[in-house]
Design a protein around this motif. Sequence first.
Motif, PDB file in Angstrom:
ATOM      1  N   LEU A  21      28.418 -60.363  49.181  1.00  0.00           N
ATOM      2  CA  LEU A  21      29.770 -59.914  48.833  1.00  0.00           C
ATOM      3  C   LEU A  21      29.720 -58.810  47.776  1.00  0.00           C
ATOM      4  O   LEU A  21      30.421 -57.799  47.891  1.00  0.00           O
ATOM      5  CB  LEU A  21      30.618 -61.089  48.338  1.00  0.00           C
ATOM      6  CG  LEU A  21      31.047 -62.093  49.399  1.00  0.00           C
ATOM      7  CD1 LEU A  21      31.593 -63.349  48.737  1.00  0.00           C
ATOM      8  CD2 LEU A  21      32.060 -61.485  50.346  1.00  0.00           C
ATOM      9  N   ALA A  22      28.880 -58.997  46.766  1.00  0.00           N
ATOM     10  CA  ALA A  22      28.769 -58.004  45.698  1.00  0.00           C
ATOM     11  C   ALA A  22      28.216 -56.683  46.240  1.00  0.00           C
ATOM     12  O   ALA A  22      28.694 -55.603  45.859  1.00  0.00           O
ATOM     13  CB  ALA A  22      27.885 -58.538  44.573  1.00  0.00           C
ATOM     14  N   ASN A  24      28.521 -55.551  49.233  1.00  0.00           N
ATOM     15  CA  ASN A  24      29.578 -54.931  50.034  1.00  0.00           C
ATOM     16  C   ASN A  24      30.670 -54.365  49.140  1.00  0.00           C
ATOM     17  O   ASN A  24      31.110 -53.218  49.336  1.00  0.00           O
ATOM     18  CB  ASN A  24      30.146 -55.942  51.025  1.00  0.00           C
ATOM     19  CG  ASN A  24      31.135 -55.325  51.982  1.00  0.00           C
ATOM     20  OD1 ASN A  24      32.329 -55.578  51.887  1.00  0.00           O
ATOM     21  ND2 ASN A  24      30.648 -54.501  52.903  1.00  0.00           N
ATOM     22  N   ASP A  25      31.095 -55.120  48.143  1.00  0.00           N
ATOM     23  CA  ASP A  25      32.144 -54.662  47.223  1.00  0.00           C
ATOM     24  C   ASP A  25      31.728 -53.392  46.480  1.00  0.00           C
ATOM     25  O   ASP A  25      32.552 -52.521  46.227  1.00  0.00           O
ATOM     26  CB  ASP A  25      32.499 -55.745  46.206  1.00  0.00           C
ATOM     27  CG  ASP A  25      33.254 -56.917  46.821  1.00  0.00           C
ATOM     28  OD1 ASP A  25      33.719 -56.805  47.976  1.00  0.00           O
ATOM     29  OD2 ASP A  25      33.359 -57.957  46.140  1.00  0.00           O
ATOM     30  N   ALA A  26      30.447 -53.307  46.123  1.00  0.00           N
ATOM     31  CA  ALA A  26      29.940 -52.144  45.392  1.00  0.00           C
ATOM     32  C   ALA A  26      29.608 -50.978  46.328  1.00  0.00           C
ATOM     33  O   ALA A  26      29.116 -49.951  45.878  1.00  0.00           O
ATOM     34  CB  ALA A  26      28.705 -52.541  44.589  1.00  0.00           C
ATOM     35  N   LYS A  27      29.874 -51.182  47.604  1.00  0.00           N
ATOM     36  CA  LYS A  27      29.611 -50.175  48.630  1.00  0.00           C
ATOM     37  C   LYS A  27      28.131 -49.771  48.688  1.00  0.00           C
ATOM     38  O   LYS A  27      27.789 -48.636  49.001  1.00  0.00           O
ATOM     39  CB  LYS A  27      30.514 -48.964  48.435  1.00  0.00           C
ATOM     40  CG  LYS A  27      31.994 -49.330  48.505  1.00  0.00           C
ATOM     41  CD  LYS A  27      32.873 -48.125  48.594  1.00  0.00           C
ATOM     42  CE  LYS A  27      34.342 -48.430  48.571  1.00  0.00           C
ATOM     43  NZ  LYS A  27      34.853 -49.630  49.051  1.00  0.00           N
ATOM     44  N   GLU A  31      29.414 -53.325  55.897  1.00  0.00           N
ATOM     45  CA  GLU A  31      29.559 -54.571  56.643  1.00  0.00           C
ATOM     46  C   GLU A  31      28.546 -54.688  57.773  1.00  0.00           C
ATOM     47  O   GLU A  31      27.947 -55.742  57.969  1.00  0.00           O
ATOM     48  CB  GLU A  31      30.974 -54.657  57.206  1.00  0.00           C
ATOM     49  CG  GLU A  31      31.240 -55.891  58.032  1.00  0.00           C
ATOM     50  CD  GLU A  31      32.642 -55.910  58.601  1.00  0.00           C
ATOM     51  OE1 GLU A  31      32.773 -56.374  59.744  1.00  0.00           O
ATOM     52  OE2 GLU A  31      33.583 -55.470  57.927  1.00  0.00           O
ATOM     53  N   ARG A  76      34.044 -60.750  53.945  1.00  0.00           N
ATOM     54  CA  ARG A  76      35.496 -60.793  53.742  1.00  0.00           C
ATOM     55  C   ARG A  76      36.272 -60.059  54.829  1.00  0.00           C
ATOM     56  O   ARG A  76      37.199 -59.311  54.555  1.00  0.00           O
ATOM     57  CB  ARG A  76      35.858 -60.209  52.365  1.00  0.00           C
ATOM     58  CG  ARG A  76      35.406 -61.052  51.226  1.00  0.00           C
ATOM     59  CD  ARG A  76      35.997 -60.527  49.932  1.00  0.00           C
ATOM     60  NE  ARG A  76      35.521 -61.289  48.814  1.00  0.00           N
ATOM     61  CZ  ARG A  76      35.004 -60.757  47.717  1.00  0.00           C
ATOM     62  NH1 ARG A  76      34.941 -59.470  47.576  1.00  0.00           N
ATOM     63  NH2 ARG A  76      34.596 -61.528  46.743  1.00  0.00           N
TER      64      ARG A  76
END
Length: 79
Positions: A21-22, A24-27, A31, A76
């Motif tokens: 998740l981190a 992905n969130d930080a790009k 995905e 997500r």
Amino acid sequence: MSDHNTNSGMAALSICEAMLLALNDAKILPEREIVGILKDAAAAHENASGSTAELQTHKAVAVLINKIILGGNSVRRGL
């Protein structure tokens, strides 16, 4: 499986999910890359060898990983 092993496995899964998740969130990882990682992990268990008991465990792990992919939990997605 002992409670210690079950707890260790749940902790490891939670940590790995949080890391994905981190990332992905930080790009850092898109995905599709995260899904690819999960597919590779599932395939490793699907193609594992061992005793009957070991194969049952590997199959259960692969099923769980594939459920995570379908459910989108680690990235997500709104599936």
